[in-house]
Design a protein around this motif. Structure first.
Motif, PDB file in Angstrom:
ATOM      1  N   ARG A 164     -21.034   3.940 -53.541  1.00  0.00           N
ATOM      2  CA  ARG A 164     -19.882   3.066 -53.278  1.00  0.00           C
ATOM      3  C   ARG A 164     -19.845   1.912 -54.284  1.00  0.00           C
ATOM      4  N   GLU A 165     -21.011   1.334 -54.537  1.00  0.00           N
ATOM      5  CA  GLU A 165     -21.088   0.190 -55.437  1.00  0.00           C
ATOM      6  C   GLU A 165     -20.710   0.571 -56.869  1.00  0.00           C
ATOM      7  N   TYR A 175     -17.007   0.264 -57.119  1.00  0.00           N
ATOM      8  CA  TYR A 175     -16.632  -1.149 -57.172  1.00  0.00           C
ATOM      9  C   TYR A 175     -16.856  -1.712 -58.579  1.00  0.00           C
ATOM     10  N   ASP A 210     -13.706  -3.223 -60.605  1.00  0.00           N
ATOM     11  CA  ASP A 210     -13.746  -4.647 -60.921  1.00  0.00           C
ATOM     12  C   ASP A 210     -14.043  -4.898 -62.392  1.00  0.00           C
ATOM     13  N   GLU A 269      -9.085  -2.014 -50.131  1.00  0.00           N
ATOM     14  CA  GLU A 269      -9.361  -0.642 -49.705  1.00  0.00           C
ATOM     15  C   GLU A 269      -9.120  -0.425 -48.218  1.00  0.00           C
ATOM     16  N   TYR A 308     -11.728   7.891 -52.539  1.00  0.00           N
ATOM     17  CA  TYR A 308     -11.503   6.491 -52.174  1.00  0.00           C
ATOM     18  C   TYR A 308     -10.036   6.257 -51.865  1.00  0.00           C
ATOM     19  N   THR A 365     -11.460 -10.060 -52.495  1.00  0.00           N
ATOM     20  CA  THR A 365     -11.749  -8.629 -52.620  1.00  0.00           C
ATOM     21  C   THR A 365     -13.094  -8.245 -52.000  1.00  0.00           C
ATOM     22  N   PRO A 366     -14.199  -8.928 -52.319  1.00  0.00           N
ATOM     23  CA  PRO A 366     -15.479  -8.558 -51.674  1.00  0.00           C
ATOM     24  C   PRO A 366     -15.434  -8.697 -50.158  1.00  0.00           C
ATOM     25  N   ARG A 416     -13.515  -5.702 -48.611  1.00  0.00           N
ATOM     26  CA  ARG A 416     -14.321  -4.477 -48.650  1.00  0.00           C
ATOM     27  C   ARG A 416     -15.445  -4.528 -47.623  1.00  0.00           C
TER      28      ARG A 416
END
Length: 714
Positions: free
Chosen positions: A131-132, A135, A139, A162, A250, A281-282, A285
């Motif tokens: 997942r990271e 991101y 980003d 998301e 995703y 954003t973070p 998520r």
């Protein structure tokens, strides 16, 4: 003015009110407020639409965004959020935002991919190991490239929020691709998703999202894919018995601002909106992920069997779908995928592979050639690795995008030179870039094989200790070959040439050829890259009474020249160097080409090619990149010459017995014969000859009625 005192008082009151009203600035319908000093100040009310219910993480993030914007603007910038499609469907809101009728928009990437096909990036199945990793991509630079494409449809891309990662549901366990065999799977309408399930042996059936539950209940389809929030909100878990936690794709949402609205805001307001959205954003998520635990429990309590893919099971799915990014590379962008591959290589690279670098134009006007390089090189690497690799190691391709800029080309080459695992680099198309890169590779001693760049200066006059080799035409030989063709069409040639190393070099070489025959160009006019108006230059050529035009141009300027000639209809016989063919020249100029007799220099085509190696390469290309039967391989010379270049480099490494650069260079100068797609190299190079092609590989070409490049004599 007023004779009646009462009337005078009333008049003054009305006048004061009028002056006050005209001093207020309204954006949208809003109430004016007064600052502490009593002066009126404008309030800007922005409407923000999305399709998610109010109890979702996405809406909560939108609400936070509105609150922060109001707070940070001192109340002068207000955001009113309209959730759950209150303002219209996704498609309707998208069009409203493009017209400036909706200020801020948050919709799924899939809904934008019709207008911006590159947004299918997030749908690539099993492409991101974690997942990271996704991101990091969204980003980072890949995400910025994707967001930047929204400007073309009058939107400002800000960030990616998301609705979670997609998982599989069905009425039977799904733990391997084989478990999907024969199943009917509901999908959104998407060619990429069709390819995904086809790779598993399943049948994909597009069904509207809101009809999915009933289709599953009626067993019209056997399974589907969606994030957990969608599975629960639509009750899909109530009509399916098994959930596979696959996180294979995703469901991203793009935070966008209408370009018309954005452009009228002040710089401070623009920055406030962008910074606030990205800051959240973070949180959005993390909130989506936090809520998934409760959603999973809801699904579990309903009696659904839940299976988390193991690393080994995930690897099976990844292997089954690893061909899909290549098929969609042209629409997503070779630049985006190259950056993604490089980032993943930095994180997960095994360290025991031999790296072949590629630096090409992957995003600008010669991106079709850059894509051809990538695909030709990839096909060669697959072939070599399937036969055991080189020196017992696998080859790996790492590509970078120089965008046609020498400065970027130099920095990219310095990067490759700094990597000890890079055995050599391929590059092109633009000669100015290749020449600038030559200084770097000569200092570093890094083998540089050029599959396309014709300027004579690409290869050093002193071949000794020169690590630059070329599997491409050289203008030293191109000039006399092309002039012979020009003089078959007329005796009063004119030339329009790009004001560059490549263009000026061709003018000088071709003029020399003409003077040897007692002739000269009746008009010779230069133009700069990016020039858009060719009326004056074409008029000068016509005034010189030219009967044939020689053109040294890239696709953009060459297309403008051809269109101008077609409009005027005076001089329609054109001979061009091959620079125009590095892009989709036929697709961009097909109407004009119907009125212009264009032929252009080439070294290779698959059409009518009888070489066994060429036919085999074409078959592999068609199979890997899902080319329709009626389509031809685009920019064939880029594909074939990059393919041959990789094979020659691999042969040199094998012969040298090492990846040490000086040894590989010496081996390139003494290779055994090799049957390439373009020609039989016997040998390709020698210590005094670093060009692998001769006049015997040259021909003039035309565009066929379907855009295919064919020999002019066919």
């Amino acid at each position: 003015m007023f004779k009646n005192p009462v009337a005078a008082v009333i008049g003054l009151i009305l006048l004061s009110a009028l002056l006050l009203a005209t001093s207020l600035v309204y954006r949208h319908e809003s109430e004016p407020v007064l600052s502490n000093g009593g002066a009126p100040a404008a309030i800007d009310v922005l409407r923000f639409g999305h399709n998610i219910p109010e109890d979702s993480a996405l809406h909560q993030a939108a609400a936070r965004f509105a609150a922060l914007v109001a707070e940070r603007s001192g109340g002068q910038l207000q955001v009113e959020v309209f959730p759950a499609q209150q303002l219209g469907t996704d498609d309707q809101m998208l069009e409203m935002a493009r017209r400036g009728e909706l200020d801020i928009l948050l919709i799924p990437t899939a809904k934008v991919s019709v207008s911006v096909p590159a947004m299918q990036y997030a749908d690539l199945p099993f492409y991101f190991p974690a997942r990271e990793d996704l991101y990091d991509m969204l980003d980072g630079e890949p995400g910025q490239i994707l967001l930047g494409k929204l400007r073309d449809i009058d939107l400002i891309g800000v960030t990616f929020w998301e609705n979670g990662f997609k998982h599989f549901t069905a009425n039977r366990p799904l733990r391997s691709p084989a478990d999907f065999a024969g199943m009917n799977i509901r999908i959104m309408k998407s060619r990429l998703l069709m390819k995904q399930f086809h790779a598993f042996g399943a049948h994909s059936i597009p069904i509207d999202f809101h009809a999915t539950r009933q289709a599953l209940a009626d067993q019209a389809v056997d399974g589907q894919e969606n994030p957990l929030v969608a599975i629960v909100s639509m009750g899909l878990h109530e009509v399916q018995s098994h959930l596979t936690l696959s996180s294979h794709g995703y469901l991203g949402y793009i935070f966008m601002i209408s370009a018309q609205v954005f452009d009228r805001l002040s710089a401070n307001e623009q920055k406030l909106l962008i910074d606030t959205a990205r800051e959240l954003t973070p949180w959005e998520r993390a909130e989506t992920r936090r809520r998934e635990e409760a959603l999973l429990e809801t699904i579990r309590q309903s009696g659904v069997s839940i299976h988390q893919l193991t690393a080994q099971e995930r690897a099976q799915f990844a292997a089954a779908t690893e061909h899909i990014p290549g098929i969609f590379e042209e629409v997503i962008g070779a630049d985006v995928l190259s950056l993604s591959e490089e980032l993943l290589d930095r994180k997960y690279g095994r360290g025991d592979e031999i790296v072949v670098g590629l630096d090409a134009d992957l995003s600008q006007e010669c991106r079709s050639a850059g894509l051809g390089f990538r695909r030709g090189a990839a096909l060669a690497i697959d072939e070599i690795n399937a036969s055991g690799g080189v020196l017992g190691k696998k080859l790996k391709l790492i590509a970078r995008d120089h965008k046609g800029l020498p400065s970027l080309g130099v920095s990219d080459m310095e990067y490759f030179a700094s990597r000890p695992d890079v055995v050599g680099v391929l590059g092109g198309v633009q000669s100015s870039v290749a020449v600038a890169q030559g200084d770097v590779v000569r200092r570093a001693g890094l083998p540089f094989v050029v599959p396309w760049a014709a300027a004579s200066e690409v290869i050093a006059l002193d071949r000794a200790a020169d690590p630059v080799f070329r599997v491409s035409a050289s203008d030293t030989l191109v000039a006399p070959f092309v002039i012979e063709h020009v003089l078959r069409h007329g005796r009063r040639p004119a030339i329009l040439f790009e004001n560059s190393l490549w263009g000026r070099g061709n003018l000088e070489s071709m003029r020399t050829q003409l003077k040897e025959r007692g002739l000269d160009f009746v008009a010779a006019e230069s133009f700069n890259r990016g020039e858009t108006n060719f009326e004056l230059l074409v008029s000068r050529v016509e005034q010189g009474r030219a009967d044939v035009l020689m053109m040294i141009a890239a696709p953009d300027e060459g297309g403008r020249i051809v269109k101008r000639l077609a409009e005027r209809g005076v001089l329609t016989r054109v001979v061009s160097h091959w620079g125009i063919s590095c892009g989709d020249f036929w697709g961009d100029n097909s109407e004009a080409l119907a009125k212009v007799d264009l032929s252009f220099f080439q070294t290779f085509t698959f059409v009518g090619n009888s070489r066994a190696a060429s036919r085999a390469l074409e078959q592999r290309y068609r199979a890997r990149y899902a080319l329709d039967a009626n389509q031809d391989v685009p920019v064939p010379q880029a594909v074939a010459q990059a393919y041959d270049s990789v094979h020659l480099l691999a042969l040199a490494v094998q012969q040298a017995g090492t990846t040490e650069h000086a040894a590989v260079q010496r081996a390139l100068e003494s290779l055994p014969p090799f049957e390439g797609a373009v020609r039989r190299y016997a040998p390709a190079f020698s210590p005094r000859r670093h060009d692998a092609m001769g006049v015997e590989n040259f021909h003039m070409a035309r565009y066929a009625s379907n855009g295919a490049i064919v020999r002019a004599d066919q």
